[in-house]
Design a protein around this motif. Structure first.
Motif, PDB file in Angstrom:
ATOM      1  N   HIS A  98      -0.841   4.796  -1.507  1.00 27.81           N
ATOM      2  CA  HIS A  98      -1.558   5.551  -0.579  1.00 27.81           C
ATOM      3  C   HIS A  98      -0.937   5.587   0.912  1.00 27.81           C
ATOM      4  O   HIS A  98      -1.388   4.512   2.220  1.00 27.81           O
ATOM      5  N   HIS A 107       1.128  -1.154   0.186  1.00 31.06           N
ATOM      6  CA  HIS A 107       0.273   0.031   0.113  1.00 31.06           C
ATOM      7  C   HIS A 107       1.058   1.357   0.111  1.00 31.06           C
ATOM      8  O   HIS A 107       0.176   2.237  -0.491  1.00 31.06           O
ATOM      9  N   LYS A 140     -13.582  -9.281   0.469  1.00 35.29           N
ATOM     10  CA  LYS A 140     -13.802  -8.717  -0.222  1.00 35.29           C
ATOM     11  C   LYS A 140     -15.815  -8.846  -0.324  1.00 35.29           C
ATOM     12  O   LYS A 140     -16.742  -8.665  -0.640  1.00 35.29           O
ATOM     13  N   GLN A 184     -14.635  -1.850   0.944  1.00 31.13           N
ATOM     14  CA  GLN A 184     -13.517  -0.639   0.026  1.00 31.13           C
ATOM     15  C   GLN A 184     -12.986   0.082   0.028  1.00 31.13           C
ATOM     16  O   GLN A 184     -11.991   0.155   1.805  1.00 31.13           O
ATOM     17  N   ALA A 185     -12.239   0.918  -0.594  1.00 31.91           N
ATOM     18  CA  ALA A 185     -11.652   1.449   0.217  1.00 31.91           C
ATOM     19  C   ALA A 185     -11.831   2.814   1.295  1.00 31.91           C
ATOM     20  O   ALA A 185     -11.153   3.227   1.506  1.00 31.91           O
ATOM     21  N   SER A 186     -12.691   3.260   1.588  1.00 28.95           N
ATOM     22  CA  SER A 186     -13.364   4.184   1.932  1.00 28.95           C
ATOM     23  C   SER A 186     -13.687   4.394   3.206  1.00 28.95           C
ATOM     24  O   SER A 186     -14.601   4.336   3.933  1.00 28.95           O
ATOM     25  N   LEU A 221      -6.151  -5.498   2.819  1.00 28.26           N
ATOM     26  CA  LEU A 221      -6.749  -4.139   1.385  1.00 28.26           C
ATOM     27  C   LEU A 221      -6.559  -3.314   1.573  1.00 28.26           C
ATOM     28  O   LEU A 221      -7.350  -2.312   0.630  1.00 28.26           O
ATOM     29  N   GLY A 222      -5.598  -2.842   2.399  1.00 30.54           N
ATOM     30  CA  GLY A 222      -5.273  -1.451   2.442  1.00 30.54           C
ATOM     31  C   GLY A 222      -6.344  -0.723   3.432  1.00 30.54           C
ATOM     32  O   GLY A 222      -6.244   0.692   3.238  1.00 30.54           O
ATOM     33  N   MET A 223      -7.329  -0.886   4.032  1.00 30.01           N
ATOM     34  CA  MET A 223      -8.731  -0.524   4.998  1.00 30.01           C
ATOM     35  C   MET A 223      -7.527   0.255   6.006  1.00 30.01           C
ATOM     36  O   MET A 223      -6.888   0.061   6.509  1.00 30.01           O
ATOM     37  N   THR A 224      -8.673   0.999   6.810  1.00 33.28           N
ATOM     38  CA  THR A 224      -8.522   0.980   7.950  1.00 33.28           C
ATOM     39  C   THR A 224      -9.590   1.069   8.848  1.00 33.28           C
ATOM     40  O   THR A 224     -10.317   0.689   9.191  1.00 33.28           O
ATOM     41  N   LYS A 279      -2.762   7.326   4.317  1.00 28.18           N
ATOM     42  CA  LYS A 279      -3.440   6.356   4.452  1.00 28.18           C
ATOM     43  C   LYS A 279      -3.556   6.265   5.928  1.00 28.18           C
ATOM     44  O   LYS A 279      -2.717   5.761   6.311  1.00 28.18           O
TER      45      LYS A 279
END
Ligand code: 7RM
Length: 658
Positions: free
Chosen positions: A100, A96, A299, A305-307, A332-335, A103
């Motif tokens: 980002h 990531h 998923k 979702q990225a957001s 997945l690069g999420m928060t 992020k």
């Protein structure tokens, strides 16, 4: 709601076979729609190996690509993606950094309201530094490292650091006793332990280091280093030459740590889970297959979702905290949101306040928490703005329809789909769960197996039960990438526990389940928890579900006690909303509850005796310790580890002594 209208609602849920279709708004945004779910299922059915090979190819960043998808030559010891090499921490973090790096990866809040934020770049640097510190203290590829930590970002950093250097972590839940910790360290022959001076929970400081010292004083000769995170500033004893503070260990240490490439099958971690008998089993997971399972379910089931701000409330000491805190969402690069404390501090609105403050979009918790927060009253969630939520999940045990409806109505505002996810420590990732926006849900059912999961229900002889609503053994017929590989150091027990029952043909989950006329799965409980009353098979969970539907009951646990006449007799433990009733075993409330269960299920399910307590003994993951309750019901001596009980005095109440 009045008592009567409430019961009518529950009746209609149970009888009308009501289905919940997700809102159109949700469907429009999801990555999976009806069409591609069909395609996925078709591909999986046509060619199981090709299906998983494609996913592994697309979802994982490989160092060297795999040459063989599935090796079943030593079944039931399966190997997936052989000769492929990768690093799990690279897949969760480094990948990531390109797009980002700034992020937020981790949003953290402590019980006392302290907060901390880590971007992917900061997480990367923290993981690399701690990984270098581990190496400097002699931790090498394949060494075992035990974590005994509070629910703070450093727990995830330590897990990822182990993954970075190919050390095998084994997280022991911070609520476990010194004795339990010692047994796990010894079984794993851990070279290092990572702990903290303490952790904050329930308004108290949990003395983790003291418990760790006690464990190590009783053996654990394999341990060379103890890393101690300074979380509480409590005074702790540091043994010279063995113990080192986390902040000292990373002083002047480089944050450049090239990843250790490992084979797909290299063990990523061990996680101990208690079996029905004997010592806990060290469930061994792989690197690539496990990672893939967490990614695809993030998923499919959580519609990652990225957001998103993704909050799974599970502790990292539980498999859910591995797959859906430390690995899946990061891959997945999420928060993610991490919260250290208890759900009821300072009051039962804490979770909802956290959702509002951090704008949580996906919220995943256990039915036991939902029930407790439901009983606390709607005024708590109603104080907060929950409009950021878009998807809700549950895991750990069957959710009773009443709690499901409350979650749907009061938390999800009838807007958020609920994903009821069936899976186990052993499966690594979700197995049976709805795809939100595509699969209609029914309260209490985990719905349908996910693509690539060949689930079936079989009878005593291993024959598939095709008939609707007939219960049997839940099995998985084909291997899947995130499955456990073995029990650490005990291949024999691995085969005996999970495979032998049906001649090594199926993975036997140990749960009983039934499928309704729409093919939906309903989990009935652990096989050992099925009661036989006068020749009738009854799931403990069915009776518990009936009891908690009564408006005075908060929680219930049902066990069997040998009975001369009926074979087994039903013994119920009940936690009430209000005071425990006066009087002997035939008190007014007990008679009412007996009639209630008779009405809900039938006379056969009527509890013979009901005992009241202020709470129930639960495991770390919120599962009722039915074996302990069975011992109590039978008047036997208690041999189980009771150190995770919130209140040991409860044992006296359960035994009917106070
Ligand atoms: C993730 C986890 C596994 C056992 C499993 C079941 C029960 C879990 C559900 C469920 C009904 C569910 N791992 N279980 N999820 N029962 N509906 N959605 O819980 O290893 O700790 O436990 O939990 O009995 O076999 S676990």
């Amino acid at each position: 709601m009045t008592n009567k209208s409430r019961n009518d609602t529950i009746d209609s849920i149970l009888k009308e076979d009501r289905r919940f279709l997700p809102s159109s708004q949700f469907v429009e945004n999801t990555s999976i729609n009806n069409h591609n779910l069909k395609t996925l299922n078709q591909l999986a059915n046509d060619d199981h190996e090709l299906f998983w090979a494609k996913l592994a190819h697309n979802e994982i960043d490989w160092q060297t690509h795999f040459s063989k998808t599935l090796d079943d030559s030593k079944a039931p010891h399966y190997r997936w993606f052989d000769e492929g090499t990768l690093n799990v921490s690279v897949n969760c973090i480094d990948r990531h950094l390109i797009d980002h790096a700034d992020k937020t990866a981790i949003l953290f809040e402590g019980e006392r309201g302290d907060t901390q934020t880590l971007t992917y770049r900061q997480l990367h640097s923290a993981v690399c530094r701690f990984a270098n510190a581990l190496k400097l203290h002699g931790v090498k590829l394949g060494d075992r490292v035990v974590l005994y930590m509070p629910m703070v970002p450093e727990a995830v950093i330590a897990m990822q650091a182990c993954a970075r250097i190919g050390a095998i972590h084994s997280v022991v839940f911070g609520g476990f006793s010194a004795e339990a910790l010692k047994n796990r360290i010894e079984d794993a022959q851990a070279k290092a332990v990572i702990t903290a001076d303490g952790g904050y929970r329930g308004g108290k400081i949990i003395p983790l280091k003291a418990a760790c010292d006690e464990a190590l004083s009783q053996g654990c000769s394999s341990v060379q280093t103890v890393f101690v995170l300074n979380r509480t500033e409590e005074n702790v004893t540091m043994v010279p030459g063995r113990d080192i503070y986390w902040h000292d260990a990373i002083q002047h240490i480089s944050d450049d740590c090239p990843p250790q490439w490992v084979n797909s099958e290299h063990p990523l971690f061990l996680l101990y889970t208690s079996g029905s008998t004997g010592k806990p089993k060290g469930i061994q997971h792989s690197s690539a297959g496990y990672l893939l399972g967490t990614i695809v379910t993030m998923k499919w089931v959580f519609d990652a979702q990225a957001s998103d701000v993704f909050w799974c409330t599970a502790d990292v000491g539980w498999i859910t905290g591995h797959s859906y805190v430390a690995y899946g969402p990061l891959a997945l690069g999420m928060t993610i949101l991490m919260y250290e404390g208890a759900p009821t501090v300072p009051d039962a609105g804490r979770f909802w306040k956290l959702c509002e403050d951090h704008k949580v979009t996906v919220f995943y918790t256990a039915p036991t928490a939902i029930r407790a927060l439901m009983k606390a009253g709607d005024e708590f969630p109603n104080q907060y703005d929950l409009s950021s939520l878009r998807l809700l999940g549950t895991v750990g045990e069957p959710i009773n329809p009443e709690a499901w409806m409350w979650y749907h109505r009061v938390i999800g505002k009838e807007r958020c789909p609920i994903v009821d996810t069936w899976w186990q420590t052993e499966t690594g990732a979700h197995v049976i769960a709805p795809i939100p926006g595509v699969v209609a849900t029914k309260p209490g059912s985990c719905t349908l197996p996910l693509p690539g999961m060949d689930v079936a229900i079989v009878d005593e002889s291993g024959k598939e039960i095709e008939e609707a609503d007939k219960g049997g053994y839940l099995v998985i017929r084909k291997p899947w990438p995130s499955m456990l590989r073995t029990i650490w150091g005990d291949d024999k027990r691995y085969i005996e526990t999970y495979w032998q029952r049906f001649n090594n043909k199926y993975y036997v989950a140990g749960d009983s389940a039934r499928r309704d006329k729409d093919g939906y799965y309903w989990i009935m409980g652990r096989i050992d928890d099925v009661l036989n009353v006068s020749g009738h098979r009854l799931g403990t969970m069915e009776i518990e579900s009936a009891l908690v539907a009564h408006n005075l009951v908060t929680e219930a646990a049902v066990v069997g006690r040998p009975d001369e006449i009926t074979g087994e007799a039903i013994f119920a433990y009940v936690v009430l909303k209000g005071q425990r009733p006066e009087g002997g075993i035939d008190n007014k409330l007990s008679v009412e509850l007996q009639q209630w269960v008779t009405k809900q299920i039938g006379a056969i399910a009527r509890p013979k005796e009901i005992r009241y307590a202020d709470n129930l003994p639960k495991t770390r993951s919120g599962k009722i310790m039915r074996r302990l309750l069975r011992s109590i019901a039978c008047g036997e001596e208690i041999t189980q580890d009771t150190s995770t009980l919130e209140n040991e005095a409860i044992l006296e109440q359960l035994q009917g002594k106070q």
